[in-house]
Write an enzyme that holds these catalytic residues in place. Sequence first.
Site, PDB file in Angstrom:
ATOM      1  N   GLY A 100      -4.537  -4.197  -3.839  1.00 43.49           N
ATOM      2  CA  GLY A 100      -5.763  -3.182  -4.179  1.00 43.49           C
ATOM      3  C   GLY A 100      -4.768  -1.958  -4.609  1.00 43.49           C
ATOM      4  O   GLY A 100      -4.029  -1.335  -3.632  1.00 43.49           O
ATOM      5  N   HIS A 101      -4.866  -1.847  -5.585  1.00 46.70           N
ATOM      6  CA  HIS A 101      -4.110  -0.506  -6.365  1.00 46.70           C
ATOM      7  C   HIS A 101      -5.068   0.381  -6.573  1.00 46.70           C
ATOM      8  O   HIS A 101      -5.507   0.447  -7.717  1.00 46.70           O
ATOM      9  CB  HIS A 101      -3.305  -1.066  -7.353  1.00 46.70           C
ATOM     10  CG  HIS A 101      -2.181  -1.932  -7.046  1.00 46.70           C
ATOM     11  ND1 HIS A 101      -1.169  -2.582  -7.842  1.00 46.70           N
ATOM     12  CD2 HIS A 101      -1.718  -2.434  -5.740  1.00 46.70           C
ATOM     13  CE1 HIS A 101      -0.383  -3.333  -7.294  1.00 46.70           C
ATOM     14  NE2 HIS A 101      -0.759  -3.343  -6.086  1.00 46.70           N
ATOM     15  N   GLY A 136       1.621   3.038  -2.325  1.00 45.99           N
ATOM     16  CA  GLY A 136       0.919   3.818  -3.466  1.00 45.99           C
ATOM     17  C   GLY A 136       1.563   3.483  -4.967  1.00 45.99           C
ATOM     18  O   GLY A 136       1.835   4.363  -5.807  1.00 45.99           O
ATOM     19  N   LYS A 137       1.898   2.373  -5.090  1.00 48.26           N
ATOM     20  CA  LYS A 137       2.360   1.608  -6.222  1.00 48.26           C
ATOM     21  C   LYS A 137       1.633   1.952  -7.431  1.00 48.26           C
ATOM     22  O   LYS A 137       2.109   2.466  -8.504  1.00 48.26           O
ATOM     23  CB  LYS A 137       2.724   0.062  -6.286  1.00 48.26           C
ATOM     24  CG  LYS A 137       3.652  -0.266  -5.051  1.00 48.26           C
ATOM     25  CD  LYS A 137       3.770  -1.687  -4.772  1.00 48.26           C
ATOM     26  CE  LYS A 137       2.602  -2.407  -4.192  1.00 48.26           C
ATOM     27  NZ  LYS A 137       2.014  -2.104  -2.903  1.00 48.26           N
ATOM     28  N   GLY A 138       0.313   1.630  -7.096  1.00 48.99           N
ATOM     29  CA  GLY A 138      -0.681   1.778  -8.360  1.00 48.99           C
ATOM     30  C   GLY A 138      -0.656   3.253  -8.916  1.00 48.99           C
ATOM     31  O   GLY A 138      -0.665   3.390 -10.183  1.00 48.99           O
ATOM     32  N   ASP A 148       0.894  -1.176  -0.070  1.00 46.47           N
ATOM     33  CA  ASP A 148       0.052  -0.072  -0.092  1.00 46.47           C
ATOM     34  C   ASP A 148       0.960   1.217  -0.046  1.00 46.47           C
ATOM     35  O   ASP A 148       0.320   2.401   0.429  1.00 46.47           O
ATOM     36  CB  ASP A 148      -1.087   0.101   1.297  1.00 46.47           C
ATOM     37  CG  ASP A 148      -1.869  -1.067   1.003  1.00 46.47           C
ATOM     38  OD1 ASP A 148      -2.279  -1.585   0.112  1.00 46.47           O
ATOM     39  OD2 ASP A 148      -2.287  -1.675   1.976  1.00 46.47           O
ATOM     40  N   GLN A 169       1.814  -5.853  -3.301  1.00 45.86           N
ATOM     41  CA  GLN A 169       2.482  -6.183  -1.942  1.00 45.86           C
ATOM     42  C   GLN A 169       3.841  -5.087  -1.779  1.00 45.86           C
ATOM     43  O   GLN A 169       4.024  -4.288  -2.479  1.00 45.86           O
ATOM     44  CB  GLN A 169       2.453  -7.551  -1.519  1.00 45.86           C
ATOM     45  CG  GLN A 169       1.454  -8.192  -1.266  1.00 45.86           C
ATOM     46  CD  GLN A 169       0.666  -8.854  -2.504  1.00 45.86           C
ATOM     47  OE1 GLN A 169       1.325  -9.414  -3.455  1.00 45.86           O
ATOM     48  NE2 GLN A 169      -0.578  -8.636  -2.993  1.00 45.86           N
ATOM     49  N   ARG A 172      -5.294   0.409   8.456  1.00 47.44           N
ATOM     50  CA  ARG A 172      -4.088   0.235   8.443  1.00 47.44           C
ATOM     51  C   ARG A 172      -3.273   0.567   9.604  1.00 47.44           C
ATOM     52  O   ARG A 172      -3.488   1.757  10.304  1.00 47.44           O
ATOM     53  CB  ARG A 172      -3.212   0.712   7.194  1.00 47.44           C
ATOM     54  CG  ARG A 172      -3.942   0.296   5.891  1.00 47.44           C
ATOM     55  CD  ARG A 172      -3.255   0.885   4.886  1.00 47.44           C
ATOM     56  NE  ARG A 172      -3.861   0.516   3.393  1.00 47.44           N
ATOM     57  CZ  ARG A 172      -3.894   1.493   2.442  1.00 47.44           C
ATOM     58  NH1 ARG A 172      -3.799   2.550   2.490  1.00 47.44           N
ATOM     59  NH2 ARG A 172      -4.651   0.980   1.303  1.00 47.44           N
TER      60      ARG A 172
HETATM   61  P1  GDP Z   1      -0.808   0.319  -3.530  1.00 47.58           P
HETATM   62  O1  GDP Z   1      -1.545  -1.099  -3.163  1.00 47.58           O
HETATM   63  O2  GDP Z   1       0.878   0.517  -2.872  1.00 47.58           O
HETATM   64  O3  GDP Z   1      -1.039   0.727  -4.895  1.00 47.58           O
HETATM   65  O4  GDP Z   1      -1.372   1.510  -2.715  1.00 47.58           O
HETATM   66  P2  GDP Z   1      -2.739   1.768  -2.177  1.00 47.58           P
HETATM   67  O5  GDP Z   1      -3.726   2.355  -3.508  1.00 47.58           O
HETATM   68  O6  GDP Z   1      -3.466   0.700  -1.808  1.00 47.58           O
HETATM   69  O7  GDP Z   1      -2.732   2.719  -1.191  1.00 47.58           O
HETATM   70  C1  GDP Z   1      -2.386   4.157  -1.442  1.00 47.58           C
HETATM   71  C2  GDP Z   1      -3.316   5.072  -1.191  1.00 47.58           C
HETATM   72  O8  GDP Z   1      -2.888   6.450  -0.923  1.00 47.58           O
HETATM   73  C3  GDP Z   1      -4.327   5.219  -2.268  1.00 47.58           C
HETATM   74  O9  GDP Z   1      -5.513   5.626  -1.491  1.00 47.58           O
HETATM   75  C4  GDP Z   1      -3.977   6.050  -2.948  1.00 47.58           C
HETATM   76  O10 GDP Z   1      -4.946   6.999  -3.655  1.00 47.58           O
HETATM   77  C5  GDP Z   1      -3.366   7.240  -1.905  1.00 47.58           C
HETATM   78  N1  GDP Z   1      -2.416   8.251  -2.403  1.00 47.58           N
HETATM   79  C6  GDP Z   1      -1.390   7.735  -3.215  1.00 47.58           C
HETATM   80  N2  GDP Z   1      -0.440   8.726  -3.450  1.00 47.58           N
HETATM   81  C7  GDP Z   1      -0.828   9.780  -2.274  1.00 47.58           C
HETATM   82  C8  GDP Z   1      -0.557  11.361  -1.868  1.00 47.58           C
HETATM   83  O11 GDP Z   1       0.796  11.421  -2.394  1.00 47.58           O
HETATM   84  N3  GDP Z   1      -1.080  11.685  -1.144  1.00 47.58           N
HETATM   85  C9  GDP Z   1      -2.336  11.326  -0.389  1.00 47.58           C
HETATM   86  N4  GDP Z   1      -3.147  11.891   0.286  1.00 47.58           N
HETATM   87  N5  GDP Z   1      -2.852  10.088  -0.955  1.00 47.58           N
HETATM   88  C10 GDP Z   1      -2.052   9.143  -1.928  1.00 47.58           C
HETATM   89  P1  IMO Z   2      -1.131  -4.100  -2.415  1.00 49.45           P
HETATM   90  O1  IMO Z   2      -0.513  -4.633  -3.568  1.00 49.45           O
HETATM   91  C1  IMO Z   2      -0.777  -4.477   1.872  1.00 49.45           C
HETATM   92  C2  IMO Z   2      -0.969  -8.682   3.738  1.00 49.45           C
HETATM   93  C3  IMO Z   2      -2.242  -9.301   4.552  1.00 49.45           C
HETATM   94  C4  IMO Z   2      -1.560 -10.046   5.226  1.00 49.45           C
HETATM   95  C5  IMO Z   2      -0.313 -10.704   4.675  1.00 49.45           C
HETATM   96  C6  IMO Z   2      -0.847 -11.949   3.889  1.00 49.45           C
HETATM   97  O2  IMO Z   2      -2.192  -3.488  -2.426  1.00 49.45           O
HETATM   98  O3  IMO Z   2       0.318  -3.324  -1.752  1.00 49.45           O
HETATM   99  P2  IMO Z   2      -2.451 -12.696   1.779  1.00 49.45           P
HETATM  100  O4  IMO Z   2      -3.898 -12.307   1.676  1.00 49.45           O
HETATM  101  O5  IMO Z   2      -1.581 -12.045   0.820  1.00 49.45           O
HETATM  102  O6  IMO Z   2      -2.155 -14.044   2.155  1.00 49.45           O
HETATM  103  O7  IMO Z   2      -2.302 -11.935   3.143  1.00 49.45           O
HETATM  104  O8  IMO Z   2      -0.271  -9.738   3.546  1.00 49.45           O
HETATM  105  N1  IMO Z   2      -1.097  -7.988   2.250  1.00 49.45           N
HETATM  106  C7  IMO Z   2      -1.184  -6.743   1.953  1.00 49.45           C
HETATM  107  N2  IMO Z   2      -0.933  -5.520   2.752  1.00 49.45           N
HETATM  108  N3  IMO Z   2      -1.267  -4.451   0.747  1.00 49.45           N
HETATM  109  C8  IMO Z   2      -1.100  -5.392   0.073  1.00 49.45           C
HETATM  110  O9  IMO Z   2      -1.297  -5.532  -1.396  1.00 49.45           O
HETATM  111  C9  IMO Z   2      -1.479  -6.835   0.594  1.00 49.45           C
HETATM  112  N4  IMO Z   2      -1.470  -7.863   0.018  1.00 49.45           N
HETATM  113  C10 IMO Z   2      -1.444  -8.905   1.016  1.00 49.45           C
HETATM  114  O10 IMO Z   2      -2.915  -7.935   5.066  1.00 49.45           O
HETATM  115  O11 IMO Z   2      -1.046  -9.287   6.487  1.00 49.45           O
HETATM  116 MG    MG Z   3      -2.899  -1.533  -1.850  1.00 49.38          MG
END
Ligand code: GDP
Ligand code: IMO
Ligand code: MG
Length: 440
Positions: A54-55, A29-31, A27, A238, A319
């Site tokens: 979840g990106h 912010g890879k997406g 999480d 991840q 989180r």
């Molecule tokens: P990922 O799994 O690495 O793609 O990250 P997620 O999308 O799960 O979580 C990142 C969250 O931070 C998302 O809700 C994005 O919309 C948000 N986000 C990303 N970059 C920024 C930023 O620079 N500022 C803020 N406030 N939110 C951000």
């Molecule tokens: P993105 O790509 C954050 C965590 C779960 C748990 C552990 C194992 O959005 O960054 P799993 O379902 O993979 O067997 O769970 O890994 N986890 C993540 N945490 N971002 C993710 O993906 C995750 N995918 C799995 O919360 O601790």
């Molecule tokens: Mg995510």
Amino acid sequence: MAGMISAFLRLDDFMAITILVGGQWGDEGKGRIIDLLAERSKYVVRYQGGSNAGHEVHIGSDVYVLHLIPSGILHSGKVCVIGNGVVVDPVALVGEISELRKRGISVTSDNMAVSDTAHMVMPYHKILDELREIRKGKLKIGTTKRGIGPAYADKVSRTGIRLQELLRPAVFREKLRMRLAENNAVLRSYGAKPLPFEATCEELLRAGRFLKPFICDSVMLLHQAVAQKRDILFEGAQGTLLDIDYGTYPYVTSSHPTSGGACVGSGIPPNRIDRVVGVVKAYTTRVGEGPFPTEHDGALGEKMQRIGDEFGRTTGRGRRCGWFDAVVTRFSRMINGIDELAVTKLDVLDDMPELKICVGYRVGPKLYESVPSDLEALKRCRPVYQTYPGWRTSTKHIRKFEDLPKNARLYLEAISRHTGAPLSIISVGPRRDDTIYVKS
Ligand code: GDP
Ligand code: IMO
Ligand code: MG
């Protein structure tokens, strides 16, 4: 305007074959960073994980959350590939494609491909994932319950079923019958209901008919792209500390989110890779169980969670939040060979009177400067912090590094210094243009 021009010049620097990885616990912010870099890339490739990811990507006022489909799908003219290292829940993938189409995003066999050797997440994997977590009680991992662990376990046990099997219904029926016999016995041993053969089979074959145009030999597809000197972007899911080998085992996922995973999970060899970009938040979060040395479970953590909207995009769970951990990011830099860092969510720290960066861990008299491989030591470690003054002003509208408040620059420079990685992108909001490109 000058900022825009330098931004595009900077984007050109990212071309060739790039692996993007999460440098923390997911999480990061890879997406949203993939969405930026995808503009200049032809191929965007997922190489591991499954719909546990979840990106989230913001485009104007529209918000998309991608689970299996690479985030490049939101750009037209790209080819998004789900590589052989991903575990694919066919029913979830059909749902994701349909959902995107409903929102006007084109998903066709021209812009998306799925590896025929990717293993499937089967319905029993998801049920077992959940049942095993319940049985573990307080030792649970806190998985996303998407069946990831059981699906990878079957792959390694050589009892998995691959996507190509869906294209041969007779063979698939045979394999499913055998796998259901064994898995239904396991489900019964947990006191759960067995899965009915016909309904399960039909649901998966229906998904197979839908996915048929997308299923292909992705290894050859990507090698053709390499031969044609196309730009390829690998989208890690991840994060490094969730890697099955390098993470905080057993509190990890079951794949290799690290850069090495991109080669194994796609068939592109290491000597073709040009660069590795690590994505980290300007602080740290973790969702699920397991050690997290800089976690703040008091008011400060809650404040970060609230301001950063730190709720999982796959499960909705809050989180856990804490200070930036340079020990973790240094480790990630080492394991992944990170050439440069993208630091996201700087704006979330705008209101902090002071900030801390963890530069080492203390376990009793011992000082660690890297992540201890001993989980028990990691559980007991106390972070050693350096403190930095806050900037207490909004950074949301800033587009140039030199326009950031001095204390924000000092903080970012400290992140770079303590992790040993140059910074290339800083984000100050979730949208495409909430971005600062840094000339290292
Ligand atoms: P990922 O799994 O690495 O793609 O990250 P997620 O999308 O799960 O979580 C990142 C969250 O931070 C998302 O809700 C994005 O919309 C948000 N986000 C990303 N970059 C920024 C930023 O620079 N500022 C803020 N406030 N939110 C951000
Ligand atoms: P993105 O790509 C954050 C965590 C779960 C748990 C552990 C194992 O959005 O960054 P799993 O379902 O993979 O067997 O769970 O890994 N986890 C993540 N945490 N971002 C993710 O993906 C995750 N995918 C799995 O919360 O601790
Ligand atoms: Mg995510």
